[in-house]
Design a protein around this motif. Structure first.
Motif, PDB file in Angstrom:
ATOM      1  N   PHE A  44       0.825  -1.211   0.000  1.00 57.25           N
ATOM      2  CA  PHE A  44       0.000   0.000   0.000  1.00 57.25           C
ATOM      3  C   PHE A  44       0.859   1.261   0.000  1.00 57.25           C
ATOM      4  CE2 PHE A  44      -3.483  -2.822   1.305  1.00 57.25           C
ATOM      5  CZ  PHE A  44      -4.444  -2.399   0.400  1.00 57.25           C
ATOM      6  N   THR A  45       2.006   1.206   0.643  1.00 56.40           N
ATOM      7  CA  THR A  45       2.908   2.359   0.615  1.00 56.40           C
ATOM      8  C   THR A  45       3.391   2.624  -0.808  1.00 56.40           C
ATOM      9  OG1 THR A  45       3.623   1.944   2.888  1.00 56.40           O
ATOM     10  CG2 THR A  45       5.083   3.288   1.517  1.00 56.40           C
ATOM     11  N   LEU A  46       3.851   1.571  -1.479  1.00 54.47           N
ATOM     12  CA  LEU A  46       4.335   1.736  -2.845  1.00 54.47           C
ATOM     13  C   LEU A  46       3.201   2.104  -3.802  1.00 54.47           C
ATOM     14  CD1 LEU A  46       6.903  -1.178  -2.944  1.00 54.47           C
ATOM     15  CD2 LEU A  46       7.403   1.265  -3.003  1.00 54.47           C
ATOM     16  N   PHE A  47       2.008   1.566  -3.551  1.00 49.86           N
ATOM     17  CA  PHE A  47       0.860   1.917  -4.383  1.00 49.86           C
ATOM     18  C   PHE A  47       0.561   3.415  -4.259  1.00 49.86           C
ATOM     19  CE2 PHE A  47      -3.816   1.986  -5.240  1.00 49.86           C
ATOM     20  CZ  PHE A  47      -3.754   1.601  -6.565  1.00 49.86           C
ATOM     21  N   SER A  48       0.677   3.950  -3.051  1.00 51.84           N
ATOM     22  CA  SER A  48       0.432   5.385  -2.877  1.00 51.84           C
ATOM     23  C   SER A  48       1.470   6.211  -3.629  1.00 51.84           C
ATOM     24  CB  SER A  48       0.412   5.754  -1.389  1.00 51.84           C
ATOM     25  OG  SER A  48       1.715   5.716  -0.837  1.00 51.84           O
ATOM     26  N   PHE A  49       2.714   5.735  -3.687  1.00 52.49           N
ATOM     27  CA  PHE A  49       3.741   6.433  -4.459  1.00 52.49           C
ATOM     28  C   PHE A  49       3.413   6.374  -5.954  1.00 52.49           C
ATOM     29  CE2 PHE A  49       7.167   5.277  -1.075  1.00 52.49           C
ATOM     30  CZ  PHE A  49       6.666   6.233  -0.223  1.00 52.49           C
ATOM     31  N   ALA A  50       2.913   5.230  -6.417  1.00 48.25           N
ATOM     32  CA  ALA A  50       2.558   5.080  -7.829  1.00 48.25           C
ATOM     33  C   ALA A  50       1.453   6.054  -8.217  1.00 48.25           C
ATOM     34  CB  ALA A  50       2.136   3.644  -8.115  1.00 48.25           C
ATOM     35  N   LEU A  51       0.537   6.307  -7.286  1.00 44.71           N
ATOM     36  CA  LEU A  51      -0.599   7.188  -7.580  1.00 44.71           C
ATOM     37  C   LEU A  51      -0.199   8.650  -7.779  1.00 44.71           C
ATOM     38  CD1 LEU A  51      -3.338   5.721  -5.232  1.00 44.71           C
ATOM     39  CD2 LEU A  51      -3.141   5.477  -7.718  1.00 44.71           C
ATOM     40  N   LEU A  56      -5.704   7.149 -10.867  1.00 45.34           N
ATOM     41  CA  LEU A  56      -6.253   6.144  -9.953  1.00 45.34           C
ATOM     42  C   LEU A  56      -6.954   5.007 -10.689  1.00 45.34           C
ATOM     43  CD1 LEU A  56      -6.948   5.118  -7.115  1.00 45.34           C
ATOM     44  CD2 LEU A  56      -8.956   6.615  -7.176  1.00 45.34           C
ATOM     45  N   SER A  57      -7.792   5.334 -11.677  1.00 44.27           N
ATOM     46  CA  SER A  57      -8.553   4.290 -12.366  1.00 44.27           C
ATOM     47  C   SER A  57      -7.632   3.300 -13.068  1.00 44.27           C
ATOM     48  CB  SER A  57      -9.526   4.906 -13.372  1.00 44.27           C
ATOM     49  OG  SER A  57      -8.826   5.655 -14.345  1.00 44.27           O
ATOM     50  N   ALA A  59      -4.290   2.796 -12.375  1.00 43.24           N
ATOM     51  CA  ALA A  59      -3.444   2.119 -11.390  1.00 43.24           C
ATOM     52  C   ALA A  59      -4.208   1.032 -10.651  1.00 43.24           C
ATOM     53  CB  ALA A  59      -2.878   3.137 -10.395  1.00 43.24           C
ATOM     54  N   TYR A  60      -5.442   1.337 -10.255  1.00 42.56           N
ATOM     55  CA  TYR A  60      -6.206   0.345  -9.504  1.00 42.56           C
ATOM     56  C   TYR A  60      -6.615  -0.825 -10.384  1.00 42.56           C
ATOM     57  CZ  TYR A  60      -9.010  -1.726  -5.895  1.00 42.56           C
ATOM     58  OH  TYR A  60      -9.491  -2.602  -4.966  1.00 42.56           O
ATOM     59  N   ALA A  61      -6.922  -0.553 -11.643  1.00 50.58           N
ATOM     60  CA  ALA A  61      -7.267  -1.639 -12.557  1.00 50.58           C
ATOM     61  C   ALA A  61      -6.075  -2.577 -12.749  1.00 50.58           C
ATOM     62  CB  ALA A  61      -7.719  -1.076 -13.901  1.00 50.58           C
ATOM     63  N   ILE A  62      -4.906  -2.006 -12.943  1.00 54.20           N
ATOM     64  CA  ILE A  62      -3.705  -2.828 -13.108  1.00 54.20           C
ATOM     65  C   ILE A  62      -3.411  -3.578 -11.816  1.00 54.20           C
ATOM     66  CG2 ILE A  62      -1.213  -2.775 -13.499  1.00 54.20           C
ATOM     67  CD1 ILE A  62      -1.742  -0.334 -15.342  1.00 54.20           C
ATOM     68  N   TRP A  63      -3.466  -2.877 -10.690  1.00 50.44           N
ATOM     69  CA  TRP A  63      -3.202  -3.469  -9.374  1.00 50.44           C
ATOM     70  C   TRP A  63      -4.111  -4.671  -9.115  1.00 50.44           C
ATOM     71  CZ3 TRP A  63      -0.842  -2.431  -4.462  1.00 50.44           C
ATOM     72  CH2 TRP A  63      -1.532  -2.891  -3.343  1.00 50.44           C
ATOM     73  N   SER A  64      -5.403  -4.445  -9.257  1.00 50.61           N
ATOM     74  CA  SER A  64      -6.347  -5.513  -8.919  1.00 50.61           C
ATOM     75  C   SER A  64      -6.327  -6.626  -9.956  1.00 50.61           C
ATOM     76  CB  SER A  64      -7.760  -4.955  -8.751  1.00 50.61           C
ATOM     77  OG  SER A  64      -8.205  -4.354  -9.932  1.00 50.61           O
ATOM     78  N   GLY A  65      -6.227  -6.270 -11.216  1.00 52.32           N
ATOM     79  CA  GLY A  65      -6.222  -7.291 -12.260  1.00 52.32           C
ATOM     80  C   GLY A  65      -4.980  -8.154 -12.235  1.00 52.32           C
ATOM     81  N   ALA A  66      -3.827  -7.510 -12.196  1.00 52.41           N
ATOM     82  CA  ALA A  66      -2.574  -8.275 -12.160  1.00 52.41           C
ATOM     83  C   ALA A  66      -2.470  -9.068 -10.866  1.00 52.41           C
ATOM     84  CB  ALA A  66      -1.375  -7.336 -12.309  1.00 52.41           C
ATOM     85  N   THR A  99      -6.793  -3.732 -20.263  1.00 46.18           N
ATOM     86  CA  THR A  99      -6.357  -3.177 -21.546  1.00 46.18           C
ATOM     87  C   THR A  99      -7.293  -2.066 -22.002  1.00 46.18           C
ATOM     88  OG1 THR A  99      -5.414  -5.320 -22.141  1.00 46.18           O
ATOM     89  CG2 THR A  99      -5.781  -3.762 -23.928  1.00 46.18           C
ATOM     90  N   LEU A 100      -8.604  -2.287 -21.868  1.00 46.14           N
ATOM     91  CA  LEU A 100      -9.573  -1.250 -22.254  1.00 46.14           C
ATOM     92  C   LEU A 100      -9.430   0.005 -21.392  1.00 46.14           C
ATOM     93  CD1 LEU A 100     -12.845  -3.275 -22.958  1.00 46.14           C
ATOM     94  CD2 LEU A 100     -11.332  -2.170 -24.610  1.00 46.14           C
ATOM     95  N   LEU A 101      -9.258  -0.169 -20.098  1.00 45.93           N
ATOM     96  CA  LEU A 101      -9.091   0.996 -19.220  1.00 45.93           C
ATOM     97  C   LEU A 101      -7.836   1.781 -19.577  1.00 45.93           C
ATOM     98  CD1 LEU A 101     -10.189  -0.336 -15.739  1.00 45.93           C
ATOM     99  CD2 LEU A 101     -11.164   1.581 -16.973  1.00 45.93           C
ATOM    100  N   ASN A 102      -6.749   1.079 -19.851  1.00 45.56           N
ATOM    101  CA  ASN A 102      -5.515   1.761 -20.244  1.00 45.56           C
ATOM    102  C   ASN A 102      -5.693   2.500 -21.556  1.00 45.56           C
ATOM    103  OD1 ASN A 102      -3.886   1.133 -18.049  1.00 45.56           O
ATOM    104  ND2 ASN A 102      -3.312  -0.832 -18.906  1.00 45.56           N
ATOM    105  N   ALA A 103      -6.355   1.873 -22.506  1.00 41.65           N
ATOM    106  CA  ALA A 103      -6.570   2.497 -23.808  1.00 41.65           C
ATOM    107  C   ALA A 103      -7.447   3.742 -23.665  1.00 41.65           C
ATOM    108  CB  ALA A 103      -7.207   1.506 -24.779  1.00 41.65           C
TER     109      ALA A 103
END
Length: 113
Positions: A44-51, A56-57, A59-66, A99-103
């Motif tokens: 969660f610390t590193l995720f906050s740095f990524a944000l 957010l949409s 990052a969270y899609a990649i986080w949860s999907g991967a 992929t759709l969210l990133n696009a």
């Protein structure tokens, strides 16, 4: 670029924390229980740095999907969980959604610029 590195590390630590959660056996095993805390707090610390640099949409899609896909693979490889056509289809749908969210995010950024 730095945001994606933070996000990748956050995902790996979240997967570590999830694996330790399974191994903790309901927090009855000390070392895996400590691994849960370290893994998730670090993730969660590193995720906050990524944000700071990733929307957010996206990052969270990649986080949860991967995280979901890789945790499912660990479940199969390490814990002998089933891996049938339905699970494979679900994982492909998750990847397709990411992929759709990133696009859409990239298109929106182009439209603004």
């Amino acid at each position: 670029m730095k945001g994606m590195l933070f996000l990748t590390l956050a995902i790996l630590l979240e997967i570590f924390g999830s694996t330790m959660l399974k191994l903790s056996d309901g927090f009855t095993n000390l070392v895996p229980s400590i691994g849960v805390a370290v893994g998730f707090l670090s993730a969660f610390t590193l995720f906050s740095f990524a944000l700071k640099s990733i929307p957010l949409s996206v990052a969270y899609a990649i986080w949860s999907g991967a995280g979901t896909a890789l945790t499912a693979i660990i479940g199969v490889l390490v814990f002998g969980e089933s891996f049938g056509a339905l699970k494979i289809s679900g994982l492909f749908l998750i990847i397709f959604g990411i992929t759709l969210l990133n696009a859409s995010s990239q298109k929106a950024a182009q439209d603004e610029g």
